[in-house]
Design a protein around this motif. Structure first.
Motif, PDB file in Angstrom:
ATOM      1  N   ARG A  71       0.811  -1.217   0.000  1.00  0.00           N
ATOM      2  CA  ARG A  71       0.000   0.000   0.000  1.00  0.00           C
ATOM      3  C   ARG A  71       0.844   1.267   0.000  1.00  0.00           C
ATOM      4  N   GLY A  72       2.083   1.142  -0.423  1.00  0.00           N
ATOM      5  CA  GLY A  72       2.951   2.306  -0.470  1.00  0.00           C
ATOM      6  C   GLY A  72       4.287   1.953  -1.092  1.00  0.00           C
ATOM      7  N   LYS A  73       5.236   2.887  -1.002  1.00  0.00           N
ATOM      8  CA  LYS A  73       6.554   2.693  -1.586  1.00  0.00           C
ATOM      9  C   LYS A  73       7.625   3.219  -0.634  1.00  0.00           C
ATOM     10  N   ILE A  74       8.819   2.621  -0.718  1.00  0.00           N
ATOM     11  CA  ILE A  74       9.984   3.160  -0.028  1.00  0.00           C
ATOM     12  C   ILE A  74      10.718   4.057  -1.018  1.00  0.00           C
ATOM     13  N   ARG A  81      16.597  14.657  -7.229  1.00  0.00           N
ATOM     14  CA  ARG A  81      15.562  13.756  -7.721  1.00  0.00           C
ATOM     15  C   ARG A  81      14.960  12.946  -6.590  1.00  0.00           C
ATOM     16  N   THR A  82      13.802  12.342  -6.893  1.00  0.00           N
ATOM     17  CA  THR A  82      13.119  11.442  -5.967  1.00  0.00           C
ATOM     18  C   THR A  82      12.820  10.152  -6.704  1.00  0.00           C
ATOM     19  N   TYR A  83      13.117   9.011  -6.067  1.00  0.00           N
ATOM     20  CA  TYR A  83      12.945   7.744  -6.757  1.00  0.00           C
ATOM     21  C   TYR A  83      12.648   6.635  -5.747  1.00  0.00           C
ATOM     22  N   GLU A  84      12.011   5.571  -6.237  1.00  0.00           N
ATOM     23  CA  GLU A  84      11.742   4.402  -5.404  1.00  0.00           C
ATOM     24  C   GLU A  84      13.014   3.573  -5.273  1.00  0.00           C
ATOM     25  N   THR A  85      13.190   2.969  -4.105  1.00  0.00           N
ATOM     26  CA  THR A  85      14.398   2.191  -3.872  1.00  0.00           C
ATOM     27  C   THR A  85      14.076   0.869  -3.205  1.00  0.00           C
ATOM     28  N   THR A 102      16.997  11.598   1.953  1.00  0.00           N
ATOM     29  CA  THR A 102      15.897  11.250   2.837  1.00  0.00           C
ATOM     30  C   THR A 102      15.300   9.920   2.397  1.00  0.00           C
ATOM     31  N   ILE A 103      15.271   8.967   3.303  1.00  0.00           N
ATOM     32  CA  ILE A 103      14.611   7.689   3.060  1.00  0.00           C
ATOM     33  C   ILE A 103      13.232   7.773   3.720  1.00  0.00           C
ATOM     34  N   TYR A 104      12.171   7.483   2.978  1.00  0.00           N
ATOM     35  CA  TYR A 104      10.847   7.597   3.578  1.00  0.00           C
ATOM     36  C   TYR A 104       9.864   6.612   2.953  1.00  0.00           C
TER      37      TYR A 104
END
Length: 261
Positions: A71-74, A81-85, A102-104
């Motif tokens: 239900r979400g992404k890291i 930039r912002t990217y999924e990891t 920032t890891i969120y």
């Protein structure tokens, strides 16, 4: 150390022992509660996710996401930039958003109460895994929907209960007892009534009745006119925070067929 012949001793000497480090400690994951509001973000840093490794000198510790959240992404946010990891290091969590990336966790705004992901921690030789549970705090941000609005057919001077088969509202994030209909234009050829036991209450402009009362069968329409016409009731539907406006409920008054063949 020194050497002695019983009378004389040599100067004090030192024997150096070099200890070659061995990566023999298994790292450990320490986590606290992950709590995020619906549709919100949660910064992942050492207060809620941390790794311990007692090897000296310390090993580089790497987190790998081996089961993604549903239900979400890291996400990783940098100045550019912002990217999924699926990977991040312990040192990135320790640096934090002030001087590093920032890891969120980003929730997808779905009407859910929990999520989770599985994470593996490795020092390149030893690995340990853990499931991380995420609590989603619901937000009442959905507007009620009028799922049934079939109107009412009634005879002259008759009374008829308004049931859930002709009028029903639902809300994805609110229970039925929170859903209320407010009368914005009252009927012209009859009256809406609430019946509780032997007590009958006429409902007029700005009065309200709930979806639960419809389910219980205590809301009715009574016709008092002399002609067969269509009556119109204008309603707003609200869950207390979000409102669906200008919905029309039609009442068709059917006259008796008194013509002789």
């Amino acid at each position: 150390f020194s050497c002695s012949d019983g009378l004389n001793s040599s100067p004090l000497q030192y024997f150096q022992i070099l200890i070659e480090p061995v990566n023999d400690e298994v790292p450990a994951i320490h986590s606290n509660d992950f709590v995020v509001t619906e549709g919100g973000t949660l910064i992942i840093d050492t207060p809620i996710l941390n790794a311990i490794d007692y090897d000296i000198p310390p090993d580089e510790l790497l987190f790998r996401i081996i089961k993604l959240p549903e239900r979400g992404k890291i996400m990783v946010q940098t100045p550019t930039r912002t990217y999924e990891t699926r990977n991040f290091t312990q040192s990135q969590l320790m640096v934090g958003p002030i001087s590093g990336p920032t890891i969120y966790y980003q929730h997808d705004n779905s009407e859910t109460f929990e999520d989770s992901f599985n994470i593996l921690l490795t020092d390149s030789l030893h690995s340990v895994s853990q499931s991380i549970s995420i609590t989603i705090l619901p937000v009442d941000d959905e507007t009620p929907r009028l799922t049934i609005n079939n109107g009412l057919n009634i005879g002259l001077h008759q009374t008829k209960v308004i049931t859930k088969d002709v009028l029903k509202a639902t809300d994805l994030d609110s229970p039925d007892y929170n859903i209320t209909f407010y009368i914005q234009n009252a009927p012209s050829h009859g009256v809406l009534q609430r019946v509780v036991g032997n007590f009958i209450e006429n409902l007029t402009l700005d009065d309200g009745f709930s979806q639960i009362e419809i389910e219980e069968g205590v809301i009715r329409y009574t016709h008092y006119g002399d002609v067969a016409v269509r009556d119109i009731i204008k309603l707003d539907v609200t869950d207390g925070l979000n409102t669906l406006t200008d919905r029309y409920f039609f009442v068709t008054i059917e006259s008796a067929d008194t013509d002789l063949p």
